[in-house]
Design a protein around this motif. Structure first.
Motif, PDB file in Angstrom:
ATOM      1  N   THR A  45      -3.696  -7.226   9.340  1.00  0.00           N
ATOM      2  CA  THR A  45      -4.473  -8.337   8.792  1.00  0.00           C
ATOM      3  C   THR A  45      -5.109  -7.966   7.450  1.00  0.00           C
ATOM      4  OG1 THR A  45      -6.288  -7.598  10.243  1.00  0.00           O
ATOM      5  CG2 THR A  45      -4.973  -9.462  10.987  1.00  0.00           C
ATOM      6  N   THR A  46      -5.503  -6.698   7.298  1.00  0.00           N
ATOM      7  CA  THR A  46      -6.059  -6.254   6.015  1.00  0.00           C
ATOM      8  C   THR A  46      -5.011  -6.366   4.910  1.00  0.00           C
ATOM      9  OG1 THR A  46      -7.601  -4.715   7.073  1.00  0.00           O
ATOM     10  CG2 THR A  46      -7.059  -4.300   4.764  1.00  0.00           C
ATOM     11  N   LEU A  47      -3.784  -5.943   5.202  1.00  0.00           N
ATOM     12  CA  LEU A  47      -2.711  -6.005   4.209  1.00  0.00           C
ATOM     13  C   LEU A  47      -2.417  -7.442   3.808  1.00  0.00           C
ATOM     14  CD1 LEU A  47      -0.504  -4.572   2.567  1.00  0.00           C
ATOM     15  CD2 LEU A  47       0.998  -4.759   4.575  1.00  0.00           C
ATOM     16  N   VAL A  48      -2.309  -8.332   4.784  1.00  0.00           N
ATOM     17  CA  VAL A  48      -2.029  -9.742   4.493  1.00  0.00           C
ATOM     18  C   VAL A  48      -3.145 -10.343   3.641  1.00  0.00           C
ATOM     19  CG1 VAL A  48      -1.788 -12.043   5.507  1.00  0.00           C
ATOM     20  CG2 VAL A  48      -0.597 -10.096   6.536  1.00  0.00           C
ATOM     21  N   ALA A  49      -4.392 -10.077   4.022  1.00  0.00           N
ATOM     22  CA  ALA A  49      -5.528 -10.615   3.268  1.00  0.00           C
ATOM     23  C   ALA A  49      -5.540 -10.089   1.836  1.00  0.00           C
ATOM     24  CB  ALA A  49      -6.836 -10.258   3.977  1.00  0.00           C
ATOM     25  N   LEU A  78      -1.811   6.836  -0.192  1.00  0.00           N
ATOM     26  CA  LEU A  78      -1.467   7.709   0.929  1.00  0.00           C
ATOM     27  C   LEU A  78      -2.733   8.282   1.570  1.00  0.00           C
ATOM     28  CD1 LEU A  78       0.618   9.299   2.616  1.00  0.00           C
ATOM     29  CD2 LEU A  78       0.604  11.046   0.815  1.00  0.00           C
ATOM     30  N   CYS A  79      -3.683   8.696   0.742  1.00  0.00           N
ATOM     31  CA  CYS A  79      -4.948   9.245   1.262  1.00  0.00           C
ATOM     32  C   CYS A  79      -5.707   8.213   2.084  1.00  0.00           C
ATOM     33  CB  CYS A  79      -5.820   9.730   0.110  1.00  0.00           C
ATOM     34  SG  CYS A  79      -5.223  11.210  -0.721  1.00  0.00           S
ATOM     35  N   TYR A  80      -5.784   6.987   1.566  1.00  0.00           N
ATOM     36  CA  TYR A  80      -6.479   5.940   2.309  1.00  0.00           C
ATOM     37  C   TYR A  80      -5.722   5.581   3.590  1.00  0.00           C
ATOM     38  CZ  TYR A  80      -9.983   4.968  -1.285  1.00  0.00           C
ATOM     39  OH  TYR A  80     -11.048   5.054  -2.152  1.00  0.00           O
ATOM     40  N   GLY A  81      -4.399   5.647   3.535  1.00  0.00           N
ATOM     41  CA  GLY A  81      -3.608   5.385   4.725  1.00  0.00           C
ATOM     42  C   GLY A  81      -3.877   6.411   5.817  1.00  0.00           C
ATOM     43  N   LEU A  82      -3.919   7.690   5.437  1.00  0.00           N
ATOM     44  CA  LEU A  82      -4.230   8.752   6.394  1.00  0.00           C
ATOM     45  C   LEU A  82      -5.652   8.600   6.929  1.00  0.00           C
ATOM     46  CD1 LEU A  82      -2.583  11.772   4.529  1.00  0.00           C
ATOM     47  CD2 LEU A  82      -1.777  10.697   6.640  1.00  0.00           C
ATOM     48  N   ILE A 186      -0.385   0.324   4.533  1.00  0.00           N
ATOM     49  CA  ILE A 186       1.036   0.189   4.884  1.00  0.00           C
ATOM     50  C   ILE A 186       1.492   1.368   5.741  1.00  0.00           C
ATOM     51  CG2 ILE A 186       3.386   0.231   3.945  1.00  0.00           C
ATOM     52  CD1 ILE A 186       2.401  -1.434   1.608  1.00  0.00           C
ATOM     53  N   LEU A 187       1.045   2.583   5.396  1.00  0.00           N
ATOM     54  CA  LEU A 187       1.448   3.771   6.163  1.00  0.00           C
ATOM     55  C   LEU A 187       0.970   3.707   7.615  1.00  0.00           C
ATOM     56  CD1 LEU A 187       2.550   6.661   6.506  1.00  0.00           C
ATOM     57  CD2 LEU A 187       0.359   7.497   5.608  1.00  0.00           C
TER      58      LEU A 187
END
Length: 298
Positions: A45-49, A78-82, A186-187
C-alpha cells in the motif's frame, strides 16, 4: 520575515510527520497478523500511494523529484528496503519500548559513518553523547539476554544502521531522495510476496495495516523528508524523538505493554542524551549564524 515564515512552516510540517509516525507500531499490532503478511500489506500500500502521489505531482509540475536518482538512489532505496524487513521483524520479536529506544541509536551510526566516509570528525561533545548512548543501548540489550527478545533487539540495531547508512549516502550525494525511501519498499514487498505464497495470508484486521501503509507512511516520511528544507538538522531530529517517546505510551494505553525497568533506564539515557545534544547543536548553529551576520551585515 520570509525566513521566519519558512521556519514556522518547517516546524509545522516536521511536527506533523513526527506525530504521525508515532502510531505506526500500534497500527501494525492492531492488524493482528503474521509478520510476512503485515510486511506485504504495509509495503504494497505504501508503494501504490507513493506512485500515485508522484504521478499527480509530475502531472502538475515538471519539477517533481526522481523516484530513484541514479546509483546512489538505488543504494539508498536498498537500505530503506532492508530497514522495512528488519523493522517489522523486530516488532514481532521484542517490545515496542526496546525497538524505538534502540532505533534512536541511528544517530550514533550516522556520526560514525560520516566520520569514516565523509571525513566529518565529530566534536568532543558528540563523542561523549555517542558513548552515553552506547551505554543506554547496552543496558537495553543486556536486559533482553535470556528473555527471548535478544533477536528482536539485534534486528532493531540493524534497522538503526541501515537508516544511518541511507542518511549518510543521501548527504554525500546531495540529491533529492524524497521518494526514494518509499520506493525502497519494492525489495521487502518482493520478499513478502514470496513468503506469503508459501505460508498463506494471515491477518485478522487488514484495514489497520492498509490504512498504515496507504496514509500514515506516506504522510510521515514525506513530511520528515521535507523538514530539512526549512529547518536545521537538529530540529528535525527532535521530531524523530516523538516516536521514541510516544510509541511506548500508545502501546501501554492500547495493549497494556509495560517496559521493563532496565528498558526504561536505557531509554531515558538515550532520550536525555539526544535532547541535550540536539539543543547544543541548535545553540552552536545560532552562534555561527550570528557570527556570519556580524561579518556580512545586510
Amino acid at each position: 520575515m520570509s525566513y521566519h515564515n519558512d521556519h514556522q512552516k518547517g516546524l509545522l510540517i516536521t511536527a506533523i510527520g513526527g506525530l504521525t509516525l508515532t502510531i505506526d507500531i500500534p497500527l501494525i499490532r492492531l492488524a493482528d497478523g503474521g509478520a510476512w503478511t503485515i510486511l506485504l500489506l504495509r509495503t504494497g500500500t505504501t508503494l501504490v500511494a507513493a506512485l500515485i502521489i508522484w504521478a499527480v505531482w509530475r502531472s502538475l509540475s515538471r519539477n517533481a523529484p526522481q523516484l530513484i536518482p541514479g546509483w546512489s538512489g538505488l543504494v539508498v532505496a536498498l537500505c530503506y528496503g532492508l530497514t522495512s524487513v528488519t523493522f517489522v521483524t523486530s516488532i514481532y520479536h521484542t517490545t515496542t519500548a526496546n525497538l524505538v529506544f534502540i532505533l534512536a541509536f541511528n544517530t550514533v551510526f550516522a556520526a560514525l559513518l560520516s566520520w569514516l566516509f565523509l571525513k566529518e570528525r565529530p566534536r568532543l561533545v558528540t563523542v561523549m553523547a555517542m558513548l552515553a548512548m552506547i551505554v543506554g543501548v547496552a543496558i537495553i540489550v543486556g536486559d533482553s539476554v535470556g528473555t527471548g527478545h535478544l533477536f528482536g533487539d539485534l534486528m532493531a540495531l540493524c534497522s538503526a544502521f541501515f537508516i544511518a547508512l541511507a542518511i549518510t549516502i543521501s548527504r554525500a550525494s546531495g540529491k533529492d531522495m524524497g521518494f526514494t525511501s518509499l520506493i525502497g519498499v519494492i525489495l521487502p514487498l518482493a520478499v513478502a510476496v514470496f513468503m506469503v505464497s508459501g505460508e498463506g495470508f494471515q491477518v485478522n484486521a487488514p484495514w489497520w495495516i492498509i490504512f498504515n501503509g496507504a496514509v500514515i507512511m506516506p504522510i510521515s516520511f514525506f513530511c520528515l523528508a521535507n523538514g530539512p528544507k526549512y529547518i536545521s538538522g537538529p530540529e528535525v531530529a527532535m521530531f524523530y524523538l516523538l516516536e521514541t517517546m510516544l510509541a511506548p505510551v500508545w502501546m501501554w494505553m492500547i495493549f497494556a505493554e509495560t517496559p521493563s525497568r532496565n528498558s526504561l533506564i536505557g531509554g531515558a539515557i538515550l532520550i536525555v542524551t539526544l535532547v541535550a545534544h540536539s539543543l547544543w547543536q541548535l545553540h552552536e548553529g545560532r552562534k555561527r549564524r550570528a557570527s556570519l551576520a556580524v561579518r556580512h551585515p545586510a
